[in-house]
Design a protein around this motif. Structure first.
Motif, PDB file in Angstrom:
ATOM      1  N   ILE A 116       0.768  -1.238   0.124  1.00  0.00           N
ATOM      2  CA  ILE A 116      -0.052  -0.107   0.216  1.00  0.00           C
ATOM      3  C   ILE A 116       0.698   1.310   0.014  1.00  0.00           C
ATOM      4  O   ILE A 116       1.919   1.178   0.794  1.00  0.00           O
ATOM      5  CB  ILE A 116      -0.846   0.149   1.204  1.00  0.00           C
ATOM      6  N   TYR A 117       0.564   2.120  -1.016  1.00  0.00           N
ATOM      7  CA  TYR A 117       1.412   3.447  -0.885  1.00  0.00           C
ATOM      8  C   TYR A 117       0.582   4.553  -1.064  1.00  0.00           C
ATOM      9  O   TYR A 117      -0.504   4.476  -1.638  1.00  0.00           O
ATOM     10  CB  TYR A 117       2.155   3.424  -2.338  1.00  0.00           C
ATOM     11  N   THR A 118       1.192   5.507  -0.421  1.00  0.00           N
ATOM     12  CA  THR A 118       0.234   6.936  -0.210  1.00  0.00           C
ATOM     13  C   THR A 118       0.783   7.800  -1.446  1.00  0.00           C
ATOM     14  O   THR A 118       2.007   8.010  -1.799  1.00  0.00           O
ATOM     15  CB  THR A 118       0.548   7.663   1.049  1.00  0.00           C
ATOM     16  N   ILE A 119      -0.407   8.182  -2.088  1.00  0.00           N
ATOM     17  CA  ILE A 119      -0.215   9.254  -3.266  1.00  0.00           C
ATOM     18  C   ILE A 119      -0.605  10.519  -2.954  1.00  0.00           C
ATOM     19  O   ILE A 119      -1.485  11.058  -1.996  1.00  0.00           O
ATOM     20  CB  ILE A 119      -1.181   9.008  -4.349  1.00  0.00           C
ATOM     21  N   GLY A 120       0.274  11.740  -3.011  1.00  0.00           N
ATOM     22  CA  GLY A 120       0.172  13.060  -2.546  1.00  0.00           C
ATOM     23  C   GLY A 120       0.575  14.267  -3.758  1.00  0.00           C
ATOM     24  O   GLY A 120       1.124  13.677  -4.717  1.00  0.00           O
ATOM     25  N   CYS A 121       0.479  15.375  -3.286  1.00  0.00           N
ATOM     26  CA  CYS A 121       0.827  16.357  -4.053  1.00  0.00           C
ATOM     27  C   CYS A 121       2.192  17.008  -3.471  1.00  0.00           C
ATOM     28  O   CYS A 121       2.229  17.642  -2.407  1.00  0.00           O
ATOM     29  CB  CYS A 121      -0.117  17.342  -4.268  1.00  0.00           C
ATOM     30  N   GLN A 122       3.214  17.090  -3.954  1.00  0.00           N
ATOM     31  CA  GLN A 122       4.697  17.460  -3.492  1.00  0.00           C
ATOM     32  C   GLN A 122       4.513  19.080  -3.649  1.00  0.00           C
ATOM     33  O   GLN A 122       5.219  19.514  -3.060  1.00  0.00           O
ATOM     34  CB  GLN A 122       5.618  16.724  -4.115  1.00  0.00           C
ATOM     35  N   LEU A 123       3.698  19.356  -4.623  1.00  0.00           N
ATOM     36  CA  LEU A 123       3.771  21.096  -4.769  1.00  0.00           C
ATOM     37  C   LEU A 123       3.068  21.466  -3.794  1.00  0.00           C
ATOM     38  O   LEU A 123       2.935  22.800  -3.248  1.00  0.00           O
ATOM     39  CB  LEU A 123       3.116  21.284  -6.067  1.00  0.00           C
ATOM     40  N   HIS A 124       1.629  21.018  -3.078  1.00  0.00           N
ATOM     41  CA  HIS A 124       0.852  21.658  -2.128  1.00  0.00           C
ATOM     42  C   HIS A 124       0.751  20.231  -1.255  1.00  0.00           C
ATOM     43  O   HIS A 124      -0.540  19.429  -1.254  1.00  0.00           O
ATOM     44  CB  HIS A 124      -0.507  21.882  -2.487  1.00  0.00           C
ATOM     45  N   PRO A 125       1.496  20.038  -0.029  1.00  0.00           N
ATOM     46  CA  PRO A 125       1.114  19.003   0.831  1.00  0.00           C
ATOM     47  C   PRO A 125       0.029  19.025   1.433  1.00  0.00           C
ATOM     48  O   PRO A 125      -0.569  17.836   1.826  1.00  0.00           O
ATOM     49  CB  PRO A 125       2.603  19.061   1.686  1.00  0.00           C
ATOM     50  N   PRO A 126      -0.676  20.105   1.973  1.00  0.00           N
ATOM     51  CA  PRO A 126      -1.869  19.902   2.364  1.00  0.00           C
ATOM     52  C   PRO A 126      -3.304  19.181   1.810  1.00  0.00           C
ATOM     53  O   PRO A 126      -4.273  18.933   2.262  1.00  0.00           O
ATOM     54  CB  PRO A 126      -2.601  21.453   2.800  1.00  0.00           C
TER      55      PRO A 126
END
Length: 138
Positions: A116-126
């Motif tokens: 299981i991996y988390t996908i996020g936005c590195q430009l806008h962490p919130p």
């Protein structure tokens, strides 16, 4: 707040995976329901994902992406927003910038099952996160 939501999303993904695994498929090499081989199969090699702004927050749709282990997979991510957003999977060293109104193809490495991996936005962490669930292949 973001940590609580991220933790909740991860727990939901794990519960979903466990439910799927216990409803007829086994991980130990034994047959699943009705004598079927353990694991999952799919002829899908590309998953479509949308990056969109909802209620002032950028989200990924679907928020839980399920792929089969051991085969090439591509994520086709379309950014519907009017500004760039990020797409990162730290556990896989993937980091892309999604340009507004454009589709970005992301080739995943061959993955192992039960990850299981988390996908996020590195430009806008919130921003809201998503989850990539890798299930074992049949």
């Amino acid at each position: 707040m973001t940590t609580r939501i991220s933790l909740l999303a991860r727990r939901i993904a794990i519960a979903t995976l466990l439910l799927a695994l216990t409803s007829g498929c086994a991980l130990d090499g034994h047959s699943g329901a009705a004598g079927a081989p353990a694991g999952y199969q799919s002829d899908v090699s590309e998953v479509q994902v949308i990056s969109a702004v909802v209620g002032g927050k950028n989200i990924f749709i679907p928020s839980t992406i399920v792929v089969i282990a051991g085969k090439p997979q591509t994520l086709s991510v379309f950014n519907t927003a009017d500004k760039p957003h990020g797409f990162s999977i730290k556990g896989l060293s993937i980091e892309k910038v999604l340009m507004p109104g454009e589709e970005t193809r992301i080739e995943l490495p061959i993955l192992k099952g039960s990850e299981i991996y988390t996908i996020g936005c590195q430009l806008h962490p919130p921003h809201r996160t998503a989850t990539l669930v890798v299930v074992p292949a049949r």
